[in-house]
Design a protein around this motif. Sequence first.
Motif, PDB file in Angstrom:
ATOM      1  N   ALA A  33       0.733   0.108   2.919  1.00 22.58           N
ATOM      2  CA  ALA A  33       0.572  -1.187   2.621  1.00 22.58           C
ATOM      3  C   ALA A  33      -0.305  -2.789   2.365  1.00 22.58           C
ATOM      4  N   ALA A  34      -1.285  -2.235   2.744  1.00 22.51           N
ATOM      5  CA  ALA A  34      -2.191  -3.284   2.798  1.00 22.51           C
ATOM      6  C   ALA A  34      -3.118  -2.909   1.280  1.00 22.51           C
ATOM      7  N   CYS A  35      -3.226  -1.395   1.117  1.00 22.03           N
ATOM      8  CA  CYS A  35      -3.639  -1.441  -0.810  1.00 22.03           C
ATOM      9  C   CYS A  35      -2.279  -0.976  -1.811  1.00 22.03           C
ATOM     10  N   TYR A  36      -1.695  -1.051  -1.549  1.00 22.04           N
ATOM     11  CA  TYR A  36      -1.125  -1.531  -2.781  1.00 22.04           C
ATOM     12  C   TYR A  36       0.354  -1.969  -2.199  1.00 22.04           C
ATOM     13  N   PRO A  37       0.025  -3.335  -2.022  1.00 25.74           N
ATOM     14  CA  PRO A  37       1.169  -4.488  -1.865  1.00 25.74           C
ATOM     15  C   PRO A  37       2.608  -4.362  -3.238  1.00 25.74           C
ATOM     16  N   ASP A  38       3.603  -4.333  -2.886  1.00 24.99           N
ATOM     17  CA  ASP A  38       4.580  -4.794  -3.584  1.00 24.99           C
ATOM     18  C   ASP A  38       5.340  -4.724  -2.309  1.00 24.99           C
ATOM     19  N   GLY A  39       6.955  -4.616  -4.025  1.00 26.56           N
ATOM     20  CA  GLY A  39       8.154  -4.852  -2.770  1.00 26.56           C
ATOM     21  C   GLY A  39       8.585  -3.830  -1.931  1.00 26.56           C
ATOM     22  N   ARG A  40       8.191  -2.645  -1.590  1.00 27.65           N
ATOM     23  CA  ARG A  40       8.264  -1.381  -0.843  1.00 27.65           C
ATOM     24  C   ARG A  40       8.454  -1.230   0.608  1.00 27.65           C
ATOM     25  N   THR A  41       9.880  -0.239   0.935  1.00 27.79           N
ATOM     26  CA  THR A  41      10.131  -1.058   2.484  1.00 27.79           C
ATOM     27  C   THR A  41       8.755  -0.163   2.833  1.00 27.79           C
ATOM     28  N   THR A  42       8.933   0.151   4.047  1.00 26.24           N
ATOM     29  CA  THR A  42       7.914   0.897   4.672  1.00 26.24           C
ATOM     30  C   THR A  42       8.788   2.160   4.834  1.00 26.24           C
ATOM     31  N   THR A  43      10.410   2.837   5.281  1.00 25.24           N
ATOM     32  CA  THR A  43      10.814   3.389   4.739  1.00 25.24           C
ATOM     33  C   THR A  43      10.587   4.291   2.778  1.00 25.24           C
ATOM     34  N   SER A  44      10.306   3.424   2.180  1.00 22.44           N
ATOM     35  CA  SER A  44      10.459   4.074   1.031  1.00 22.44           C
ATOM     36  C   SER A  44       8.825   4.597   0.810  1.00 22.44           C
ATOM     37  N   ARG A  45       7.623   4.125   1.776  1.00 21.46           N
ATOM     38  CA  ARG A  45       6.378   4.142   1.590  1.00 21.46           C
ATOM     39  C   ARG A  45       6.003   5.975   2.152  1.00 21.46           C
ATOM     40  N   LEU A  46       7.165   5.724   3.587  1.00 17.62           N
ATOM     41  CA  LEU A  46       6.923   6.964   4.239  1.00 17.62           C
ATOM     42  C   LEU A  46       7.452   8.202   3.322  1.00 17.62           C
ATOM     43  N   ALA A  47       8.778   7.681   2.460  1.00 20.32           N
ATOM     44  CA  ALA A  47       8.881   9.020   1.981  1.00 20.32           C
ATOM     45  C   ALA A  47       7.580   9.343   0.434  1.00 20.32           C
ATOM     46  N   ARG A  48       6.974   7.874   0.871  1.00 23.06           N
ATOM     47  CA  ARG A  48       6.089   9.201  -0.642  1.00 23.06           C
ATOM     48  C   ARG A  48       5.210  10.373  -0.036  1.00 23.06           C
ATOM     49  N   PHE A  49       5.022   9.824   1.098  1.00 18.88           N
ATOM     50  CA  PHE A  49       4.240  10.703   2.186  1.00 18.88           C
ATOM     51  C   PHE A  49       4.806  12.361   2.443  1.00 18.88           C
ATOM     52  N   THR A  50       6.139  12.291   2.066  1.00 13.56           N
ATOM     53  CA  THR A  50       7.165  12.972   3.215  1.00 13.56           C
ATOM     54  C   THR A  50       7.333  13.893   1.742  1.00 13.56           C
ATOM     55  N   HIS A  51       7.692  13.203   1.096  1.00  9.95           N
ATOM     56  CA  HIS A  51       8.513  13.733  -0.565  1.00  9.95           C
ATOM     57  C   HIS A  51       8.597  13.239  -2.120  1.00  9.95           C
ATOM     58  N   ASN A  52       7.548  13.398  -1.757  1.00 12.78           N
ATOM     59  CA  ASN A  52       6.988  13.135  -2.782  1.00 12.78           C
ATOM     60  C   ASN A  52       6.953  13.555  -3.960  1.00 12.78           C
ATOM     61  N   PRO A  53       7.232  13.787  -5.670  1.00 10.36           N
ATOM     62  CA  PRO A  53       7.996  14.381  -6.785  1.00 10.36           C
ATOM     63  C   PRO A  53       6.598  15.412  -6.966  1.00 10.36           C
ATOM     64  N   LEU A  54       5.461  15.375  -6.760  1.00 15.67           N
ATOM     65  CA  LEU A  54       4.448  15.746  -6.732  1.00 15.67           C
ATOM     66  C   LEU A  54       4.048  17.097  -5.589  1.00 15.67           C
ATOM     67  N   GLY A  55       4.292  16.660  -4.461  1.00 12.24           N
ATOM     68  CA  GLY A  55       4.498  17.764  -3.581  1.00 12.24           C
ATOM     69  C   GLY A  55       4.985  17.357  -1.907  1.00 12.24           C
ATOM     70  N   THR A  56       4.868  17.775  -1.776  1.00  7.41           N
ATOM     71  CA  THR A  56       5.442  17.698  -0.224  1.00  7.41           C
ATOM     72  C   THR A  56       4.111  16.911   0.646  1.00  7.41           C
ATOM     73  N   ILE A  57       4.909  16.584   2.625  1.00  4.91           N
ATOM     74  CA  ILE A  57       3.543  16.412   3.044  1.00  4.91           C
ATOM     75  C   ILE A  57       2.381  17.015   3.256  1.00  4.91           C
ATOM     76  N   GLU A  58       1.836  18.305   2.807  1.00  2.92           N
ATOM     77  CA  GLU A  58       1.388  19.540   2.721  1.00  2.92           C
ATOM     78  C   GLU A  58       0.259  19.184   1.549  1.00  2.92           C
ATOM     79  N   ALA A  59       0.549  18.137   0.889  1.00  4.80           N
ATOM     80  CA  ALA A  59      -0.515  17.413  -0.477  1.00  4.80           C
ATOM     81  C   ALA A  59      -1.723  16.606   0.059  1.00  4.80           C
ATOM     82  N   ALA A  60      -0.513  15.979   1.673  1.00  7.57           N
ATOM     83  CA  ALA A  60      -1.741  14.344   1.600  1.00  7.57           C
ATOM     84  C   ALA A  60      -2.163  15.249   2.766  1.00  7.57           C
ATOM     85  N   ARG A  61      -3.544  14.186   2.762  1.00 14.84           N
ATOM     86  CA  ARG A  61      -4.675  13.882   3.233  1.00 14.84           C
ATOM     87  C   ARG A  61      -4.684  12.487   4.088  1.00 14.84           C
TER      88      ARG A  61
END
Length: 224
Positions: A38-66
Amino acid sequence: MSRAQFPASRPRPRSAKSDFVVRKTIDRDLDRLAEIHAACYPDGRTTTSRLARFTHNPLGTIEAARTVLSEGRIVGHAFLFDTKTSFGGRMVPSVGIATVGIAPEERGRGFATLLLNALHDEARERGACVSVLHAFRHAFYKRVGYVATSPTVRARISPRALPPRSSTGLVTRAAKKGDRKTIEHLYSNSLSTNTGWIARSRSYWDELFTNERLHFSVVQNEDR
């Protein structure tokens, strides 16, 4: 969009701590990562939607997150996706680097450079030939070995602005549900003749077709 064939690993910046670590993201990291995101990409997204980007990204799952740590503290995040990219019609193994972010209070200590070096090292181990990313800070990525390629230009227009029929008889219309298979097929065929196109997974196509802000249009010649 920028690409780099992986340069040799670079020395750690002097300002960075020696216990800098990049590891796979785990569930207990997510709340802190959402704060940094949220600090790096300030926009209108909710915390829930930001969390979903880490766990259910269309390019990969949480396995791709670092997750990035220094002195045991979470200080940043990134994604390292396995991809395939077309070069002269040939698909080569590649990685997509995305969502690079360092907590504001931790910037200026060389962590972003260390993070990119770590991602490049992992990509080499996977056998990737090239990395691809969409850069917001071109000067920074140039310093770590990236070069700019053909820019992507996005134009936001109303679907109603598209002419329904051209002088040659081509018809432009909104895509229908039944057009998806053909659209995917046309994209797949284009991979064999273009450079820089990334193969799209089914989950990526799902994301595109369910995004309410995107509208597909098709050009039709009679029944084709």
